[in-house]
Each structure stands twice: as C-alpha cells, then as structure tokens.
Scaffold this motif. Structure first.
Motif, PDB file in Angstrom:
ATOM      1  N   VAL A  86     -34.055  54.271  20.026  1.00  0.00           N
ATOM      2  CA  VAL A  86     -34.877  54.749  21.144  1.00  0.00           C
ATOM      3  C   VAL A  86     -34.016  54.980  22.381  1.00  0.00           C
ATOM      4  O   VAL A  86     -34.176  55.984  23.095  1.00  0.00           O
ATOM      5  CB  VAL A  86     -36.008  53.740  21.437  1.00  0.00           C
ATOM      6  CG1 VAL A  86     -36.736  54.108  22.729  1.00  0.00           C
ATOM      7  CG2 VAL A  86     -36.986  53.689  20.280  1.00  0.00           C
ATOM      8  N   ASN A  87     -33.078  54.064  22.641  1.00  0.00           N
ATOM      9  CA  ASN A  87     -32.191  54.209  23.788  1.00  0.00           C
ATOM     10  C   ASN A  87     -31.353  55.478  23.688  1.00  0.00           C
ATOM     11  O   ASN A  87     -30.969  56.062  24.698  1.00  0.00           O
ATOM     12  CB  ASN A  87     -31.269  52.978  23.878  1.00  0.00           C
ATOM     13  CG  ASN A  87     -30.512  52.911  25.188  1.00  0.00           C
ATOM     14  OD1 ASN A  87     -31.000  53.350  26.224  1.00  0.00           O
ATOM     15  ND2 ASN A  87     -29.305  52.374  25.139  1.00  0.00           N
ATOM     16  N   TYR A  88     -31.094  55.901  22.471  1.00  0.00           N
ATOM     17  CA  TYR A  88     -30.358  57.147  22.250  1.00  0.00           C
ATOM     18  C   TYR A  88     -31.269  58.361  22.420  1.00  0.00           C
ATOM     19  O   TYR A  88     -30.926  59.329  23.105  1.00  0.00           O
ATOM     20  CB  TYR A  88     -29.749  57.128  20.852  1.00  0.00           C
ATOM     21  CG  TYR A  88     -29.106  58.424  20.434  1.00  0.00           C
ATOM     22  CD1 TYR A  88     -27.782  58.695  20.737  1.00  0.00           C
ATOM     23  CD2 TYR A  88     -29.824  59.394  19.736  1.00  0.00           C
ATOM     24  CE1 TYR A  88     -27.181  59.883  20.368  1.00  0.00           C
ATOM     25  CE2 TYR A  88     -29.242  60.588  19.358  1.00  0.00           C
ATOM     26  CZ  TYR A  88     -27.919  60.832  19.677  1.00  0.00           C
ATOM     27  OH  TYR A  88     -27.352  62.015  19.308  1.00  0.00           O
ATOM     28  N   LEU A  89     -32.452  58.303  21.821  1.00  0.00           N
ATOM     29  CA  LEU A  89     -33.320  59.478  21.786  1.00  0.00           C
ATOM     30  C   LEU A  89     -33.934  59.807  23.146  1.00  0.00           C
ATOM     31  O   LEU A  89     -34.176  60.974  23.454  1.00  0.00           O
ATOM     32  CB  LEU A  89     -34.435  59.264  20.754  1.00  0.00           C
ATOM     33  CG  LEU A  89     -33.978  59.253  19.288  1.00  0.00           C
ATOM     34  CD1 LEU A  89     -35.125  58.860  18.369  1.00  0.00           C
ATOM     35  CD2 LEU A  89     -33.419  60.608  18.889  1.00  0.00           C
ATOM     36  N   VAL A  90     -34.200  58.774  23.972  1.00  0.00           N
ATOM     37  CA  VAL A  90     -34.825  59.055  25.272  1.00  0.00           C
ATOM     38  C   VAL A  90     -33.885  59.832  26.191  1.00  0.00           C
ATOM     39  O   VAL A  90     -34.339  60.393  27.192  1.00  0.00           O
ATOM     40  CB  VAL A  90     -35.261  57.747  25.969  1.00  0.00           C
ATOM     41  CG1 VAL A  90     -36.365  57.070  25.192  1.00  0.00           C
ATOM     42  CG2 VAL A  90     -34.093  56.810  26.182  1.00  0.00           C
ATOM     43  N   ARG A  91     -32.615  59.869  25.858  1.00  0.00           N
ATOM     44  CA  ARG A  91     -31.662  60.635  26.659  1.00  0.00           C
ATOM     45  C   ARG A  91     -31.688  62.117  26.308  1.00  0.00           C
ATOM     46  O   ARG A  91     -30.952  62.909  26.888  1.00  0.00           O
ATOM     47  CB  ARG A  91     -30.250  60.060  26.494  1.00  0.00           C
ATOM     48  CG  ARG A  91     -30.165  58.602  26.907  1.00  0.00           C
ATOM     49  CD  ARG A  91     -28.845  57.955  26.526  1.00  0.00           C
ATOM     50  NE  ARG A  91     -28.898  56.526  26.729  1.00  0.00           N
ATOM     51  CZ  ARG A  91     -28.669  55.905  27.880  1.00  0.00           C
ATOM     52  NH1 ARG A  91     -28.353  56.622  28.942  1.00  0.00           N
ATOM     53  NH2 ARG A  91     -28.757  54.592  27.986  1.00  0.00           N
ATOM     54  N   GLY A  92     -32.485  62.483  25.298  1.00  0.00           N
ATOM     55  CA  GLY A  92     -32.644  63.884  24.944  1.00  0.00           C
ATOM     56  C   GLY A  92     -31.425  64.533  24.355  1.00  0.00           C
ATOM     57  O   GLY A  92     -31.197  65.736  24.520  1.00  0.00           O
ATOM     58  N   GLN A  93     -30.624  63.739  23.639  1.00  0.00           N
ATOM     59  CA  GLN A  93     -29.374  64.274  23.090  1.00  0.00           C
ATOM     60  C   GLN A  93     -29.513  64.730  21.646  1.00  0.00           C
ATOM     61  O   GLN A  93     -28.537  65.160  21.042  1.00  0.00           O
ATOM     62  CB  GLN A  93     -28.270  63.217  23.215  1.00  0.00           C
ATOM     63  CG  GLN A  93     -27.958  62.876  24.659  1.00  0.00           C
ATOM     64  CD  GLN A  93     -26.982  61.732  24.780  1.00  0.00           C
ATOM     65  OE1 GLN A  93     -26.905  60.879  23.924  1.00  0.00           O
ATOM     66  NE2 GLN A  93     -26.226  61.711  25.869  1.00  0.00           N
ATOM     67  N   GLY A  94     -30.710  64.640  21.079  1.00  0.00           N
ATOM     68  CA  GLY A  94     -30.932  65.128  19.726  1.00  0.00           C
ATOM     69  C   GLY A  94     -30.357  64.219  18.660  1.00  0.00           C
ATOM     70  O   GLY A  94     -29.694  63.225  18.937  1.00  0.00           O
ATOM     71  N   PHE A  95     -30.642  64.557  17.422  1.00  0.00           N
ATOM     72  CA  PHE A  95     -30.157  63.757  16.300  1.00  0.00           C
ATOM     73  C   PHE A  95     -28.704  64.103  15.991  1.00  0.00           C
ATOM     74  O   PHE A  95     -28.283  65.245  16.105  1.00  0.00           O
ATOM     75  CB  PHE A  95     -31.017  64.020  15.057  1.00  0.00           C
ATOM     76  CG  PHE A  95     -32.338  63.315  15.096  1.00  0.00           C
ATOM     77  CD1 PHE A  95     -32.522  62.120  14.424  1.00  0.00           C
ATOM     78  CD2 PHE A  95     -33.387  63.831  15.813  1.00  0.00           C
ATOM     79  CE1 PHE A  95     -33.736  61.467  14.458  1.00  0.00           C
ATOM     80  CE2 PHE A  95     -34.601  63.187  15.864  1.00  0.00           C
ATOM     81  CZ  PHE A  95     -34.789  62.002  15.182  1.00  0.00           C
ATOM     82  N   GLU A  96     -27.958  63.118  15.606  1.00  0.00           N
ATOM     83  CA  GLU A  96     -26.582  63.323  15.164  1.00  0.00           C
ATOM     84  C   GLU A  96     -26.283  62.328  14.058  1.00  0.00           C
ATOM     85  O   GLU A  96     -27.067  61.427  13.766  1.00  0.00           O
ATOM     86  CB  GLU A  96     -25.599  63.176  16.321  1.00  0.00           C
ATOM     87  CG  GLU A  96     -25.507  61.791  16.891  1.00  0.00           C
ATOM     88  CD  GLU A  96     -24.081  61.419  17.242  1.00  0.00           C
ATOM     89  OE1 GLU A  96     -23.161  62.170  16.894  1.00  0.00           O
ATOM     90  OE2 GLU A  96     -23.894  60.350  17.835  1.00  0.00           O
ATOM     91  N   ILE A  97     -25.113  62.455  13.455  1.00  0.00           N
ATOM     92  CA  ILE A  97     -24.829  61.702  12.243  1.00  0.00           C
ATOM     93  C   ILE A  97     -24.736  60.198  12.510  1.00  0.00           C
ATOM     94  O   ILE A  97     -25.084  59.388  11.654  1.00  0.00           O
ATOM     95  CB  ILE A  97     -23.546  62.243  11.585  1.00  0.00           C
ATOM     96  CG1 ILE A  97     -23.555  61.925  10.085  1.00  0.00           C
ATOM     97  CG2 ILE A  97     -22.295  61.721  12.276  1.00  0.00           C
ATOM     98  CD1 ILE A  97     -22.655  62.795   9.273  1.00  0.00           C
ATOM     99  N   VAL A 340     -24.925  53.392  28.326  1.00  0.00           N
ATOM    100  CA  VAL A 340     -24.789  54.858  28.338  1.00  0.00           C
ATOM    101  C   VAL A 340     -25.292  55.498  27.052  1.00  0.00           C
ATOM    102  O   VAL A 340     -25.298  56.719  26.930  1.00  0.00           O
ATOM    103  CB  VAL A 340     -23.324  55.263  28.579  1.00  0.00           C
ATOM    104  CG1 VAL A 340     -22.857  54.790  29.941  1.00  0.00           C
ATOM    105  CG2 VAL A 340     -22.406  54.717  27.481  1.00  0.00           C
ATOM    106  N   GLY A 341     -25.686  54.704  26.060  1.00  0.00           N
ATOM    107  CA  GLY A 341     -26.230  55.251  24.815  1.00  0.00           C
ATOM    108  C   GLY A 341     -25.211  55.286  23.691  1.00  0.00           C
ATOM    109  O   GLY A 341     -23.988  55.278  23.913  1.00  0.00           O
ATOM    110  N   LEU A 342     -25.727  55.330  22.481  1.00  0.00           N
ATOM    111  CA  LEU A 342     -24.906  55.317  21.277  1.00  0.00           C
ATOM    112  C   LEU A 342     -23.902  56.460  21.265  1.00  0.00           C
ATOM    113  O   LEU A 342     -24.255  57.621  21.474  1.00  0.00           O
ATOM    114  CB  LEU A 342     -25.817  55.414  20.045  1.00  0.00           C
ATOM    115  CG  LEU A 342     -25.139  55.422  18.668  1.00  0.00           C
ATOM    116  CD1 LEU A 342     -24.505  54.065  18.396  1.00  0.00           C
ATOM    117  CD2 LEU A 342     -26.145  55.775  17.581  1.00  0.00           C
ATOM    118  N   GLY A 343     -22.630  56.127  21.000  1.00  0.00           N
ATOM    119  CA  GLY A 343     -21.587  57.135  20.858  1.00  0.00           C
ATOM    120  C   GLY A 343     -21.017  57.674  22.150  1.00  0.00           C
ATOM    121  O   GLY A 343     -20.192  58.593  22.121  1.00  0.00           O
TER     122      GLY A 343
END
Length: 640
Positions: A86-97, A340-343
């Motif tokens: 969720v912390n990744y997706l709320v940043r609007g960066q889309g799906f990634e591997i 800052v989010g995943l990755g």
C-alpha cells in the motif's frame, strides 16, 4: 493400495515437489534475459509459486487438515506485506516487478503454513531442502574456484548461481546453523544406526531367514540397511555434514566477512541452546565468581581483537560502509514516518549525499563515498524505504519469530538460522536477493507454532487458497510480458554505440516495464542523446536521476543542456554531479571544459587547478587524460 490412497500419495508428492521447486529458484540462470543471473530467478519463482498455490488449494480441498492454526506471526507477516504494498501503490508509481515479488513471497509464506500443518513430514523435509540447496551451491562454488564451472562475474571466481560472492556467501551461511543442529541433535541416532548397519553387513547368514536364495539374502540385507530405524537420521547427518564441509571450504574463498559473522552467531546460538550453555555459565559464575569474571574479560578482549582484525581486513571497505550508513540515516530523517517507498532507496540516498557534501567536502569522507544501490544494512534500508512504521513492523515480526523458537527446543536450528540472517543483514543486502528472501520466508514459516488457540476452518482456508491461486495466476500472466521485455533489453544491451541507429522506438516499447529501472533509463537517455534528441534525453535522464545515486545522470544531462546552448543549466548539473560523489574527476573536467569553451578563462584555470590538486581514488588512463587537459589550460589559457 486403493485408488483413493494412491491419489492421496500422489497429491502429497506433487504438493511437496511444488514447494521444493520454489526453494530450487536459487539454481536458475537465464542467459537469454538481461541480467539473467538475477532476472531468470524471478520468472522461475513466479511459475513455481503458481504451481505451489495450485497444489495448496487442491490439498485443502482434499481434506488435508480439519482446521488450521493461525498465530500472531501470521498476522504480522500479512500486515507487513500489505503495508509495504500500500505504501508503494499510494505513491501512484504503478506495478513493477519488485512489487510482484513482494506479493508472491507473502503468498509463499501462507502456502507454506498450510502445507506444514497439513503434512507433518514437511516440517522435516523443508529444513533438509534448505540445507541441500545451500550444500549444492557451496559445491558449485568450489567447482568455480577450481575452474571446473563458469563464474557469473568477470571479476570473481566464486559466485555460485549468483552475480557476486556476497549474496552467494550469505545464502550458504544461512543454512549452516540448520546443518549444525541436525548433526548435533541426530548424532546419537545416526551413530546407533551406523553400528547396526555394520552388524548387518558383518553378520553373514546367521541373522537372515533360512530357505532364502543368495539374491534374496542380499535383498533382505539391503532392506534392513535402508529401511531400519534411524536410517533417516543417518541420512540427514550425512547430508548436513557434507553441506558443512562444502560451506567451510568455499566461504573463505569468497572473502565475505558478513558471512563469517553470520555463521559464528548462528552456530553459537545453536550450540548454546542445544547444550544449555547459558544455564551452565550462570551456574559456573555462581560457584566461581572470580574465575568467571577473568574468563569473561578474556572473552571480551579476544572478541574485540577479532572485530578489529575483521575491520582492518578490508579497512577501506569498512570505512565506506560506515559513511554510507551515516548518509543513509540522514536520508531516513527526511521522511521518517512512512519512508520513500519500495525500491526508492538509491534516489533518496543520492539526494542525501548531495546535501551532505554541499555543506562541505571532507577529503577523507569523499574518498569513502560511493553511489550504492543498497544501504548494506537492511535495517537502515527498510527505514529509508518504509519509514519507522515499516521498520518497527519488521522488527516486531522477527522478534515474535525468535520468541516462538525459544519456546520450542526442537527449533534451535531455525533460531540459529534466523540469528544468522539478522547478523548478515547488518552489513549486507539479503532482502534484495530473491533466493535469500525465499529461505527467510521458509524460516519464518518453520518458526511459527503448529498449535494455537486461533483456528480457521478448512473451507475458509480453501477460499483463501483459491484467492492466492488466482492472484499468482494473474502475476504469471503478467510475467510473460515482462519476460519478453527482458529478452528485448538484453538484445539492446549488445549495441556498442547508439549513434549508428535509431533505437528510440525500441526503448519506448520497453518503457512501461522499466520506467523505474535506473539502468534502463540511463541507456535510453544515452540512446536519445546519441541521436541528438537532447530534450527527450534530458527528460528520461531526469527521471532516472531520481531513482539512482549515480552522478553520471547529471553529467549526461549537463552535456545535453550544453548542446542546447543552456550553459547555466549545464553548469548546475555538473556541480550537482560533483557534490553527489566528490571523489570523481569527471564533473570537474566537464566544468573546466565548459568554462574554457565559453571563454570564462579565470574560472577555467581555477577549475583546472582543482582538477590537478585532486587525489585520484584509483588512477586510470581517463584521469591522466583529464589532468593533461588541465595542464594545457594552465599553460596556455584557452584550449580548443
């Protein structure tokens, strides 16, 4: 054997094989993919986890287990995976591997918990699989060391199926405590069984039934040897001993201090727990207080000397790690709550290092600085990416797993492996290596208790397993497009110079897949600049600079601005590249060249002096050429 019994046995075998296929991810290398040593493991894991999820659903439908225990650790694992996603997706960066890997690792944990409860034999099979996988890796590393197998890195001889010796050593080290525990706990049974086998082999015909043919007697002896009581213990001790010998032979060649510390910590925990060392030490101190304090002082001194020796073994590397952690702590302080989010660690680190050196450049710190993709400390990296919330969740999760292991003496090996993982995480990046993540998830599943007061009915678990199957199936379908993209990227990576062809369209097709990959964005920006599409190149490079700590992004952006006649922006980019990593000569050379070509003679001469006074971290032909250019500037003023 009835049809129903045969089907049950077949289901058990297939279910176990699907779980072991996930563990076997470590052996996969796909040369046809870009960075196939790493990316090849991704796609095998997707397929293997999809099969494991399918078999888990079938196992639940077949009635394996009337109810399933749920513990606090299960809830924490789901909560941590959910929070990171969720912390990744709320940043609007889309799906990634990376997000797909995270979600499937969570699914792997849930499937393991169901499998381990439905099939008690799996609780012995899974640790054996981890030890065997590590033993095979160690054996492959030995073959590479002696030139019988190809390494996967041009600079290192021993990498196993990994890209470099660091993750390879860590993967092997995590299984050492499991192997040591197996040898210590099963040795009495194995020794008894070995003596029985000797008696069978030396007993002749006296201990065999009469009226048996010669081959019948041989078959009877073989049956007694293979199927007698304690045969499993003997086999496990033999396999664990082989894995230990292979690990101890290959890890010194890998030169990994982190792996040695992990092994020492993990094995110490296993030995202490197995033989109640702490209890005996307390009793000894109670009876011999003076001698006890002397022994404790000697132990502290020897430990300190050993740590100093480890530090000085690669002093430059150790100082670099310390500085890296200092800057990473500053990066964490910028967004302390949610991170800052995943990755996104590398981009945040690059920004923090720029701000740090812009306040003042210390030559010694500048020499220790680098442009890392990882924090080389998982606690700091999780703190930077997921903030205090994610860090506390992870520490709580691990703490609960350790507590569960402490309650069950039979999980001493799992406890030792978890401690080894925690120690290895202090100075490396295991959570960024898929095979180590798989082993870590397996250890968490083994640490969880089999009986708790919270239980979930079979049908509810069946619905959950079906949901996991559907989710894994969707990821596997998406993975086909990703795999084709990795094949195309590998083909593009063979292009020597992008100036002799227009590859913009080829890169643009891959952009939806690699929009967050800094190495792809760097190559794409170079390709656009080579065809003089400077504005488009700058846009791509700017996006990549936000995801990397490499100053070369700003050097190329400066070149683009200079080609467009925007001198001030070019100067700003070059200066930023210098402050991100002040031990590099190239930004100073570019500034010298910019001032010289724009007629700013005094600035060119001042920058040339800085370039000549700067001590190189590693002397090279390129640095000599830059110094020669600076000498010409100082000697003759303007150089064309």
């Amino acid at each position: 054997m009835t049809v129903r019994k045969t089907a049950s046995v077949l289901l058990s075998v297939c279910w176990s094989l699907s779980a072991l296929a996930v563990v076997a991810t470590v052996f996969v290398v796909a040369p046809e993919l870009w960075n196939g040593t790493v990316s090849g493991k991704y796609f095998w894991f997707f397929a293997a986890q999809g099969a494991f999820a399918a078999m888990t659903w079938l196992g639940v439908l077949a009635g394996r287990g009337k109810g399933y225990a749920v513990c606090f650790l299960d809830l924490l694992v789901v909560l941590f995976v959910g929070y990171v996603a969720v912390n990744y997706l709320v940043r609007g960066q889309g799906f990634e591997i990376k997000l797909y890997l995270l979600l499937l690792l969570g699914a792997f944990y849930v499937c393991l918990r169901i499998w381990l409860q439905a099939m008690p034999v799996a609780r012995r099979l899974l640790p054996v699989a981890l030890v065997v996988a590590a033993g095979v890796e160690a054996f492959v590393g030995l073959m590479q060391l002696y030139g019988w197998e190809r390494s996967h890195h041009a600079l290192y001889r021993t990498t196993g199926h990994f890209f470099n010796p660091g993750p390879f050593s860590g993967y092997v080290a995590l299984a050492v405590p499991l192997a040591v525990y197996a040898v210590l706990s099963l040795w009495p049974q194995a020794e008894t069984r070995w003596k029985n086998i000797g008696a069978i082999l030396c007993g002749g015909k006296a201990d065999l039934p009469r009226r048996r043919s010669r081959w019948g007697q041989v078959a009877e002896k073989a049956k007694r040897i293979l199927c007698g009581e304690g045969s499993g213990a003997l086999l496990m001790v033999a396999v664990s001993g082989w894995a230990l010998v292979a690990a101890m032979l290959v890890i010194p060649a890998a030169m990994s201090r982190s792996a040695w510390l992990a092994i020492l910590a993990g094995v110490a925990v296993v030995v202490a727990w197995q033989y109640d060392v702490l209890g005996r030490a307390r009793e000894y101190f109670r009876k011999n207080r003076k001698k006890g304090f002397v022994l404790l002082a000697v132990f502290v001194v020897l430990t300190g000397a050993a740590m100093a020796g480890v530090y000085n073994l690669k002093r430059g590397s150790a100082e670099g790690r310390l500085f890296l952690w200092k800057v990473a702590a500053e990066a964490m302080a910028q967004q302390p709550v949610f991170g800052v989010g995943l990755g996104n660690f590398a981009g945040a680190y690059g920004e923090a290092q720029y701000e740090y050196f812009r306040r003042g450049v210390d030559p010694q710190e500048a020499m220790a600085a680098d442009s890392p993709a990882y924090a080389f400390n998982e606690y700091l990296q999780v703190g930077v990416e997921e903030g205090l919330v994610g860090g506390l969740l992870l520490l709580t999760l691990v703490g609960v797993a350790v507590r569960y292991c402490l309650r069950d003496r039979g999980k001493a090996g799992v406890l030792g492996a978890i401690v080894a993982m925690l120690v290895f995480s202090l100075t490396s990046y295991p959570l960024s290596v898929l095979p180590i993540c798989i082993s870590s998830v397996a250890l968490l599943a083994l640490a969880a208790p089999w009986e708790t007061r919270w239980r979930v009915g079979r049908w509810r678990v069946g619905v959950l397993a079906l949901g996991l199957l559907v989710g894994c199936g969707m990821v596997c379908r998406e993975a086909q497009g990703w795999k084709r993209a990795y094949v195309s990227w590998r083909q593009l990576s063979f292009v020597g110079s992008y100036a002799y062809g227009d590859y913009g369209e080829d890169f643009e097709k891959l952009m939806p897949y690699f929009r967050r990959n800094d190495r792809f964005l760097f190559a794409y920006g170079k390709a656009l600049a080579a065809r003089e599409h400077y504005e488009a190149s700058t846009e791509v490079l700017s996006e990549g600079a936000g995801r990397s700590s490499d100053p070369m992004f700003y050097n190329l952006m400066g070149n683009n601005y200079l080609a467009l006649g925007q001198v001030e922006k070019a100067e700003e980019c070059y200066r930023r590249a210098y402050y991100i990593l002040p031990n590099r000569h190239y930004p100073l050379y570019l500034l010298t060249k910019l001032y010289n070509e724009t007629g700013q003679v005094e600035k060119a001469r001042a920058m040339a002096r800085c370039l000549l006074d700067k001590k190189p971290k590693v002397m090279s032909t390129a640095i000599r050429e830059m110094q020669e250019y600076a000498e010409k500037i100082l000697a003759g003023g303007t150089v064309r």
